[in-house]
Motif scaffolding. Structure first.
Motif, PDB file in Angstrom:
ATOM      1  N   THR A 116       6.124  63.764 -29.817  1.00  0.00           N
ATOM      2  CA  THR A 116       5.324  64.977 -30.027  1.00  0.00           C
ATOM      3  C   THR A 116       6.231  66.171 -30.290  1.00  0.00           C
ATOM      4  O   THR A 116       5.991  66.974 -31.200  1.00  0.00           O
ATOM      5  CB  THR A 116       4.448  65.257 -28.792  1.00  0.00           C
ATOM      6  OG1 THR A 116       3.576  64.144 -28.579  1.00  0.00           O
ATOM      7  CG2 THR A 116       3.621  66.521 -28.976  1.00  0.00           C
ATOM      8  N   CYS A 117       7.297  66.284 -29.494  1.00  0.00           N
ATOM      9  CA  CYS A 117       8.265  67.362 -29.695  1.00  0.00           C
ATOM     10  C   CYS A 117       8.891  67.267 -31.080  1.00  0.00           C
ATOM     11  O   CYS A 117       9.010  68.268 -31.789  1.00  0.00           O
ATOM     12  CB  CYS A 117       9.333  67.298 -28.614  1.00  0.00           C
ATOM     13  SG  CYS A 117      10.550  68.631 -28.705  1.00  0.00           S
ATOM     14  N   ALA A 118       9.277  66.061 -31.478  1.00  0.00           N
ATOM     15  CA  ALA A 118       9.902  65.861 -32.788  1.00  0.00           C
ATOM     16  C   ALA A 118       8.959  66.267 -33.912  1.00  0.00           C
ATOM     17  O   ALA A 118       9.383  66.891 -34.897  1.00  0.00           O
ATOM     18  CB  ALA A 118      10.326  64.407 -32.947  1.00  0.00           C
ATOM     19  N   ARG A 119       7.688  65.919 -33.784  1.00  0.00           N
ATOM     20  CA  ARG A 119       6.716  66.275 -34.827  1.00  0.00           C
ATOM     21  C   ARG A 119       6.614  67.786 -34.991  1.00  0.00           C
ATOM     22  O   ARG A 119       6.564  68.311 -36.111  1.00  0.00           O
ATOM     23  CB  ARG A 119       5.348  65.684 -34.479  1.00  0.00           C
ATOM     24  CG  ARG A 119       4.301  65.901 -35.574  1.00  0.00           C
ATOM     25  CD  ARG A 119       3.020  65.140 -35.300  1.00  0.00           C
ATOM     26  NE  ARG A 119       2.328  65.653 -34.120  1.00  0.00           N
ATOM     27  CZ  ARG A 119       2.229  65.012 -32.968  1.00  0.00           C
ATOM     28  NH1 ARG A 119       2.792  63.822 -32.826  1.00  0.00           N
ATOM     29  NH2 ARG A 119       1.573  65.532 -31.950  1.00  0.00           N
ATOM     30  N   LYS A 120       6.629  68.509 -33.872  1.00  0.00           N
ATOM     31  CA  LYS A 120       6.547  69.970 -33.937  1.00  0.00           C
ATOM     32  C   LYS A 120       7.835  70.576 -34.481  1.00  0.00           C
ATOM     33  O   LYS A 120       7.807  71.600 -35.182  1.00  0.00           O
ATOM     34  CB  LYS A 120       6.214  70.521 -32.551  1.00  0.00           C
ATOM     35  CG  LYS A 120       4.813  70.134 -32.086  1.00  0.00           C
ATOM     36  CD  LYS A 120       4.472  70.753 -30.734  1.00  0.00           C
ATOM     37  CE  LYS A 120       3.051  70.384 -30.329  1.00  0.00           C
ATOM     38  NZ  LYS A 120       2.657  71.025 -29.051  1.00  0.00           N
ATOM     39  N   ILE A 121       8.974  69.956 -34.152  1.00  0.00           N
ATOM     40  CA  ILE A 121      10.243  70.416 -34.720  1.00  0.00           C
ATOM     41  C   ILE A 121      10.243  70.245 -36.238  1.00  0.00           C
ATOM     42  O   ILE A 121      10.664  71.142 -36.981  1.00  0.00           O
ATOM     43  CB  ILE A 121      11.430  69.650 -34.099  1.00  0.00           C
ATOM     44  CG1 ILE A 121      11.607  70.035 -32.623  1.00  0.00           C
ATOM     45  CG2 ILE A 121      12.721  69.931 -34.875  1.00  0.00           C
ATOM     46  CD1 ILE A 121      12.632  69.208 -31.888  1.00  0.00           C
ATOM     47  N   ILE A 122       9.758  69.108 -36.693  1.00  0.00           N
ATOM     48  CA  ILE A 122       9.706  68.839 -38.132  1.00  0.00           C
ATOM     49  C   ILE A 122       8.810  69.840 -38.842  1.00  0.00           C
ATOM     50  O   ILE A 122       9.136  70.324 -39.938  1.00  0.00           O
ATOM     51  CB  ILE A 122       9.236  67.382 -38.364  1.00  0.00           C
ATOM     52  CG1 ILE A 122      10.365  66.422 -37.971  1.00  0.00           C
ATOM     53  CG2 ILE A 122       8.816  67.164 -39.812  1.00  0.00           C
ATOM     54  CD1 ILE A 122       9.955  64.973 -37.906  1.00  0.00           C
TER      55      ILE A 122
ATOM     56  N   HIS B  45      12.369  80.725 -34.971  1.00  0.00           N
ATOM     57  CA  HIS B  45      12.436  80.322 -33.570  1.00  0.00           C
ATOM     58  C   HIS B  45      11.078  79.801 -33.128  1.00  0.00           C
ATOM     59  O   HIS B  45      10.050  80.450 -33.364  1.00  0.00           O
ATOM     60  CB  HIS B  45      12.844  81.493 -32.671  1.00  0.00           C
ATOM     61  CG  HIS B  45      12.915  81.149 -31.224  1.00  0.00           C
ATOM     62  ND1 HIS B  45      12.470  81.990 -30.221  1.00  0.00           N
ATOM     63  CD2 HIS B  45      13.378  80.023 -30.590  1.00  0.00           C
ATOM     64  CE1 HIS B  45      12.654  81.418 -29.040  1.00  0.00           C
ATOM     65  NE2 HIS B  45      13.200  80.221 -29.248  1.00  0.00           N
ATOM     66  N   VAL B  46      11.077  78.635 -32.506  1.00  0.00           N
ATOM     67  CA  VAL B  46       9.839  78.035 -32.020  1.00  0.00           C
ATOM     68  C   VAL B  46      10.054  77.521 -30.597  1.00  0.00           C
ATOM     69  O   VAL B  46      11.042  76.834 -30.322  1.00  0.00           O
ATOM     70  CB  VAL B  46       9.394  76.863 -32.931  1.00  0.00           C
ATOM     71  CG1 VAL B  46       8.165  76.167 -32.350  1.00  0.00           C
ATOM     72  CG2 VAL B  46       9.095  77.362 -34.339  1.00  0.00           C
ATOM     73  N   VAL B  47       9.140  77.870 -29.707  1.00  0.00           N
ATOM     74  CA  VAL B  47       9.126  77.334 -28.346  1.00  0.00           C
ATOM     75  C   VAL B  47       8.151  76.166 -28.319  1.00  0.00           C
ATOM     76  O   VAL B  47       6.990  76.311 -28.715  1.00  0.00           O
ATOM     77  CB  VAL B  47       8.701  78.402 -27.319  1.00  0.00           C
ATOM     78  CG1 VAL B  47       8.617  77.796 -25.923  1.00  0.00           C
ATOM     79  CG2 VAL B  47       9.679  79.575 -27.327  1.00  0.00           C
ATOM     80  N   ILE B  48       8.625  75.011 -27.867  1.00  0.00           N
ATOM     81  CA  ILE B  48       7.784  73.809 -27.795  1.00  0.00           C
ATOM     82  C   ILE B  48       7.718  73.384 -26.336  1.00  0.00           C
ATOM     83  O   ILE B  48       8.710  72.920 -25.772  1.00  0.00           O
ATOM     84  CB  ILE B  48       8.358  72.670 -28.656  1.00  0.00           C
ATOM     85  CG1 ILE B  48       8.451  73.115 -30.130  1.00  0.00           C
ATOM     86  CG2 ILE B  48       7.498  71.413 -28.534  1.00  0.00           C
ATOM     87  CD1 ILE B  48       9.150  72.129 -31.027  1.00  0.00           C
TER      88      ILE B  48
END
Length: 263
Positions: free
Chosen positions: A215-221, A230-233
């Motif tokens: 899930t984290c990887a998908r949001k990073i992509i 800058h994105v906070v996940i």
């Protein structure tokens, strides 16, 4: 996902956790990958799961030399389009209990490695009309967290460096994306260091309840494809960040009481 098709993407810390999840998802999106970590066997396992081209480039990022490593990475496909600085190591010790050797080891991998690797690759991006650098920071790089003094310091320093670089560079087509994850279900706590350098070796409760690495990887992509700065996940722990910004006294009280289980 067409954003990544045929792009050459170099991922450090690619042998497990967020790095592995990024590799699998980016490979499925048509990217050509370069996978780096110290664990060559684990990298080969990740490569075997990729659906597209993937080169394994094992390296100890706490050692360098970074210029030679960059040249070796470029030689795999003749270019690099995106560098994802994801390698890092955690901490589980108070400031007083943390030896100088551990402090320096954490700074070497969590701060100096992404910085020096980025500095070594910038000339390539300038010569080739742009590129993208991504750095995996942490919510611990946005606020202080008990028993993470060295780790938090390294992530704060990385945040400062890359945010400054965003405002400083003059390279057309070049962008930098900073990612600040909260708790993610990875091996970070298992591999984290005690003050004497011993491996923590156990999954923290907070880490176990974190969001899945995929899930984290998908949001990073998504952040990379949109060239976000800058994105906070994070999950529910994101409220701590907001509290730090708007109600500091309450944040310090809660961080002191519960911080050893968070982030």
């Amino acid at each position: 996902m067409n954003y990544f098709r045929d792009k050459v993407i170099w991922i450090t810390g690619a042998s497990s956790g967020i790095g592995e999840a990024l590799a699998l998802q980016l490979s499925a999106s048509g990217a050509r990958l370069i996978l780096t970590s110290r664990n060559e066997n684990a990298l080969q396992q990740v490569k075997s799961q990729c659906t597209g081209p993937a080169a394994v480039l094992p390296a100890d990022l706490s050692a360098g030399p970074f210029h030679d490593l960059v040249q070796a990475a470029i030689s795999e496909y003749g270019k690099i389009d995106i560098l994802i600085n994801n390698a890092g190591i955690g901490q589980r010790a108070t400031a007083e209990a943390t030896s100088e050797a551990v402090l320096r080891r954490i700074m070497e991998l969590d701060f100096y490695a992404p910085v020096l690797l980025t500095q070594a690759i910038i000339p390539h991006f300038r010569e080739n009309g742009g590129g993208q650098v991504v750095v995996t920071g942490s919510m611990a790089g946005l606020m202080g967290v008990p028993r993470r003094t060295a780790y938090s310091a390294a992530k704060h320093a990385a945040m400062g460096y890359f945010e400054s670089l965003q405002t400083e560079h003059d390279i057309p087509g070049f962008s930098i994306t900073i990612i600040s994850p909260g708790r993610v279900r990875t091996n970070l706590s298992l591999n984290a260091l005690h003050g004497n350098g011993a491996r923590h070796g156990q999954m923290d409760e907070g880490q176990e309840k974190g969001i899945p690495a995929a899930t984290c990887a998908r949001k990073i992509i998504q952040a990379i494809s949109r060239q976000r700065k800058h994105v906070v996940i994070a999950g529910e722990e994101k409220w701590l960040w907001w509290m730090r910004k708007f109600i500091p006294p309450l944040y310090y009280t809660i961080a002191r009481k519960y911080g050893s289980k968070d982030v």
